[in-house]
Design an enzyme around this catalytic site. Structure first.
Site, PDB file in Angstrom:
ATOM      1  N   GLU A 150       0.811  -1.218   0.000  1.00 56.65           N
ATOM      2  CA  GLU A 150       0.000   0.000   0.000  1.00 56.65           C
ATOM      3  C   GLU A 150       0.846   1.270   0.000  1.00 56.65           C
ATOM      4  OE1 GLU A 150      -3.461   0.222  -0.058  1.00 56.65           O
ATOM      5  OE2 GLU A 150      -3.421  -1.937  -0.420  1.00 56.65           O
ATOM      6  N   GLU A 159      -1.657   9.460   0.064  1.00 59.41           N
ATOM      7  CA  GLU A 159      -2.000   9.067  -1.293  1.00 59.41           C
ATOM      8  C   GLU A 159      -1.357  10.031  -2.288  1.00 59.41           C
ATOM      9  OE1 GLU A 159      -6.048   8.306  -3.948  1.00 59.41           O
ATOM     10  OE2 GLU A 159      -6.174   8.722  -1.796  1.00 59.41           O
ATOM     11  N   ASN A 197     -14.622   6.306   7.340  1.00 56.09           N
ATOM     12  CA  ASN A 197     -13.565   5.466   7.906  1.00 56.09           C
ATOM     13  C   ASN A 197     -12.743   6.236   8.941  1.00 56.09           C
ATOM     14  OD1 ASN A 197     -13.982   2.956   6.661  1.00 56.09           O
ATOM     15  ND2 ASN A 197     -12.995   3.643   4.787  1.00 56.09           N
TER      16      ASN A 197
END
Length: 297
Positions: A150, A159, A197
């Site tokens: 990831e 990200e 989340n």
């Protein structure tokens, strides 16, 4: 009259009478070298009372309940503490040594510290401590292999595709996106994303991540905790948590399914699946245990 105001008045009245009020009060121990009682979001704290949180002792300036130390100004930081329930476990208690961790991630970003990881372990004490010694090491390797995939080998904290940032706000949630439309992009070792989340992880960890999502990219222990939150509590697009997949013998492939589902599994992106498997096989080799079966999804 609000419930909190009523409790405050009752607390003051009880103190004046020298009585113990039947509400969950925290320890009044002063900050010292050791960690005092762990902070609880449900406990009532009055001025001068102390609690430990994120390996620091904190002292309440006035009455408070549910306000996170380090986020709310009601708390005064008394410094790092050593000992007690919030103390990071010693490196020797984790099945991956610091030397092995460094071998797994030779080019990692300095943000992703080994001490941050070990500090986060107390949030989910069943992680890498369940089952045989082989299973414990397999689970640790599986978690770190997915984390490696990831984050490009623990290189990326956030990200990289900034064009995606505005997409992670689900405004239909009753709490909306208080930190801003573009605030809930992927961060941390499992790239926590979406406002719901951040809220769910924050609620589980006792940290207000909905209003303070940047904590996941500024505090190493919190970042690792969000990764462990997903690993231990979320099944995602799969049918089980990654933790359960490893400790119950479903295999590494099911951890991939729980993280990325059909995007990678069932032929969705076999190259990405293989990348995760390669990392896992490398890490179990470093730890000296077999990979087990069911590696793919």
């Amino acid at each position: 009259m609000s419930r909190q105001r009523l409790i405050a008045l009752l607390t003051a009245f009880a103190v004046a009478l020298g009585l113990a009020l039947l509400v969950p009060l925290a320890s009044t121990a002063s900050a010292a070298a050791g960690c005092v009682g762990a902070w609880s979001s449900s406990s009532v704290y009055t001025g001068g009372m102390s609690a430990s949180y994120n390996s620091h002792n904190w002292q309440a300036k006035w009455w408070t309940q549910g306000e996170t130390p380090g986020v709310a100004e009601v708390w005064a930081d008394q410094g790092a503490c050593g000992g007690g329930s919030t103390t990071p476990p010693s490196s020797g208690s984790f099945v991956v040594s610091e030397a092995q961790f460094n071998q797994m991630f030779p080019n990692r970003n300095s943000f992703y510290t080994y001490s941050g990881l070990t500090a986060a372990l107390s949030a989910y004490p069943g992680f890498a401590t369940t089952g045989s010694d082989t299973v414990k090491k397999q689970e640790a390797a599986a978690f770190l292999a997915n984390v490696s995939h990831e984050t490009g080998g623990l290189v990326y904290i956030v990200e990289q595709n900034t064009a995606n940032y505005p997409h992670y706000c689900d405004a239909t949630q009753p709490y909306g996106c208080p930190a801003g439309q573009s605030a809930y992009y992927g961060r941390g070792p499992i790239q926590l994303s979406w406002n719901f989340n951040y809220k769910a992880a924050g609620d589980a960890l006792g940290i207000d991540l909905l209003h303070n999502p940047n904590l996941v990219q500024s505090d190493s222990a919190i970042a690792w905790k969000t990764g462990l939150w997903y690993w231990n509590t979320q099944s995602g697009p799969g049918t089980m948590t990654p933790h359960n997949a490893m400790v119950n013998g479903a295999g590494f492939g099911e951890t991939i399914r729980s993280i990325n589902g059909s995007i990678e599994c069932n032929g969705g992106n076999p190259a990405q699946v293989q990348s995760r498997i390669n990392a896992y096989q490398s890490f179990v080799s470093i730890l000296g245990v077999p990979a087990g079966g069911n590696l793919s999804c």
